[in-house]
Enzyme design. Structure first.
Site, PDB file in Angstrom:
ATOM      1  N   THR A   1       0.856  -1.382  -0.113  1.00 40.78           N
ATOM      2  CA  THR A   1       0.114  -0.401   0.760  1.00 40.78           C
ATOM      3  C   THR A   1       0.747   1.364   0.397  1.00 40.78           C
ATOM      4  O   THR A   1       2.157   0.702   0.052  1.00 40.78           O
ATOM      5  CB  THR A   1      -0.830  -0.035   1.499  1.00 40.78           C
TER       6      THR A   1
ATOM      7  N   ARG B   1     -12.625  -8.428  -3.181  1.00 40.52           N
ATOM      8  CA  ARG B   1     -12.503  -8.555  -2.313  1.00 40.52           C
ATOM      9  C   ARG B   1     -11.880  -6.558  -2.423  1.00 40.52           C
ATOM     10  O   ARG B   1     -11.292  -5.811  -2.867  1.00 40.52           O
ATOM     11  CB  ARG B   1     -10.709  -8.891  -2.218  1.00 40.52           C
ATOM     12  N   VAL B   2     -12.387  -5.790  -1.110  1.00 38.97           N
ATOM     13  CA  VAL B   2     -11.573  -4.514  -0.935  1.00 38.97           C
ATOM     14  C   VAL B   2     -11.029  -4.441   0.904  1.00 38.97           C
ATOM     15  O   VAL B   2     -11.582  -5.150   2.058  1.00 38.97           O
ATOM     16  CB  VAL B   2     -13.111  -3.804  -0.819  1.00 38.97           C
ATOM     17  N   GLY B   3      -9.785  -4.154   0.171  1.00 42.30           N
ATOM     18  CA  GLY B   3      -9.442  -4.088   2.063  1.00 42.30           C
ATOM     19  C   GLY B   3      -9.626  -2.104   2.420  1.00 42.30           C
ATOM     20  O   GLY B   3     -10.770  -2.138   2.584  1.00 42.30           O
ATOM     21  N   ASP B   4      -8.406  -2.400   3.665  1.00 38.30           N
ATOM     22  CA  ASP B   4      -9.066  -0.908   4.865  1.00 38.30           C
ATOM     23  C   ASP B   4      -8.471  -0.048   3.764  1.00 38.30           C
ATOM     24  O   ASP B   4      -9.182   0.840   4.669  1.00 38.30           O
ATOM     25  CB  ASP B   4      -8.245  -1.299   5.696  1.00 38.30           C
TER      26      ASP B   4
ATOM     27  N   THR C   1      -1.052   0.358   6.372  1.00 43.08           N
ATOM     28  CA  THR C   1      -0.521  -0.443   5.253  1.00 43.08           C
ATOM     29  C   THR C   1      -0.363  -2.117   6.745  1.00 43.08           C
ATOM     30  O   THR C   1       0.217  -2.393   7.240  1.00 43.08           O
ATOM     31  CB  THR C   1       1.108   0.448   4.827  1.00 43.08           C
ATOM     32  N   GLY C   2      -1.190  -2.854   5.261  1.00 42.03           N
ATOM     33  CA  GLY C   2      -0.631  -4.567   6.277  1.00 42.03           C
ATOM     34  C   GLY C   2      -2.078  -5.130   5.610  1.00 42.03           C
ATOM     35  O   GLY C   2      -2.863  -4.894   4.812  1.00 42.03           O
TER      36      GLY C   2
ATOM     37  N   GLY D   1      -5.363  -6.100   5.617  1.00 38.47           N
ATOM     38  CA  GLY D   1      -6.885  -5.472   5.639  1.00 38.47           C
ATOM     39  C   GLY D   1      -7.546  -5.501   6.257  1.00 38.47           C
ATOM     40  O   GLY D   1      -8.148  -5.328   7.842  1.00 38.47           O
TER      41      GLY D   1
END
Length: 333
Positions: A197, A225-228, A248-249, A251
């Site tokens: 990220t 899929r959607v992350g944080d 960043t990581g 999510g």
């Protein structure tokens, strides 16, 4: 890995990250190390130039992130990883701590700079989060730069997809039309795992803060899929009463812990120094849950901090009266 919070006398400050993950000294060749440091420095200086001129924190955040999005070394914009279907689906968010206004996009495929699309959502729509074709259509209506999907193709990212799908026992999709076989600068991209990220946090001369984050998500992601990163409070948050945070990581863990908002709450409600707040959430809470990643953060009084529990995180910081510092590995300050 923690960084010592800076003095709080700076008139402006900026911190950025280019992703955390498996980034050991043995993983990067000397030319890769130099390339990553060079782009991190370029992005930090772009944001700093805005702040030196008295520009607003959101302007600095957008300027720095656009540099990172335009470079194929990072998992955002042009260097985004591929989905299991062989597509690049991009997410971004930005938040203004002075007003609590925020904007985000998820799953866009044609916007050259997703962070600019997120800012357009914040400033020129009544919404916070737009997704997929609707987000692409909104960006087009706002006159933002659009590109053919092949613009985002990076050979090294495609090879990472092939390896991931082989491990998952899934079919490898056809190579995208118009895909380049560029083996120059883009070939230096490092596969840092599932935590790539980019993000920037900034404090301007008015003591207003802002945060922004942009990503291509995770290699081989499926089902939309959607992350944080585009979720306000999870991967991105800014409030002048507390802190600006970009994460960043992994999510899914950041979402469950509302990492960015949790850090801000510790600063605002418990009065924790910024470094203590980021360390508590990353080194204790995230680690205890089994998640990996890191954050960067600033406060309205000028504190800067970062913390990560992975072997490395691409990062840089610069402030009024303080020199640019660029780091990658855990053993760097």
């Amino acid at each position: 890995m923690a960084a010592t919070a800076s003095d709080i006398s700076a008139q402006w400050s900026l911190v950025l990250h280019g992703g955390s993950g498996v980034i050991d000294r043995a993983d990067l060749k000397p030319d890769q190390d130099r390339a990553y440091r060079g782009v991190l420095a370029k992005a930090a200086e772009a944001g700093a130039a805005v702040l030196r001129a008295g520009g607003a924190a959101p302007d600095a955040v957008e300027a720095a992130i656009r540099i990172l999005e335009d470079d194929p070394l990072f998992n955002a914009g042009r260097g985004a990883v591929f989905t299991a279907d062989g597509r690049n689906e991009l997410d971004a968010a930005i938040m203004d701590g002075a007003t609590l206004e925020a904007g985000a996009v998820a799953g866009v495929t044609r916007v050259k700079n997703p962070i600019s699309a997120a800012r357009a959502v914040m400033e020129r729509s009544p919404h916070v989060l737009l997704i997929g074709e609707g987000a692409d259509a909104f960006a087009a209506a706002e006159g933002l730069a659009r590109v053919d999907p092949s613009y985002f193709f990076v050979e090294r990212r495609w090879r990472a997809l092939e390896r991931q799908l082989a491990r998952d026992g899934l079919p490898i999709p056809a190579r995208p039309a118009g895909a380049s076989r560029d083996e120059t600068h883009a070939a230096l991209a490092h596969d840092e795992g599932k935590r790539g990220t980019v993000g920037v946090v900034a404090r301007d001369v008015r003591a207003d803060i802002a945060a922004g984050t942009s990503t291509g998500g995770t290699t081989g992601k499926r089902w939309g899929r959607v992350g944080d990163s585009p979720l306000i409070g999870a991967g991105t948050y800014a409030d002048n009463r507390s802190a600006a945070v970009s994460g960043t990581g992994e999510g899914e863990y950041f979402i469950r812990l509302s990492v960015a908002r949790a850090i801000a709450a510790l600063v605002e409600l418990k009065g924790l120094p910024l470094q203590a707040a980021v360390d508590q959430v990353i080194q204790r809470d995230l680690t205890a849950l089994g998640g990996q990643g890191g954050v960067i953060a600033v406060t309205p009084d000028g504190q800067m901090a970062w913390s990560f529990n992975t072997s490395g995180m691409y990062r840089a910081r610069i402030a009024d009266g303080e020199p640019l510092a660029v780091a990658i590995y855990k053993d760097e300050p």
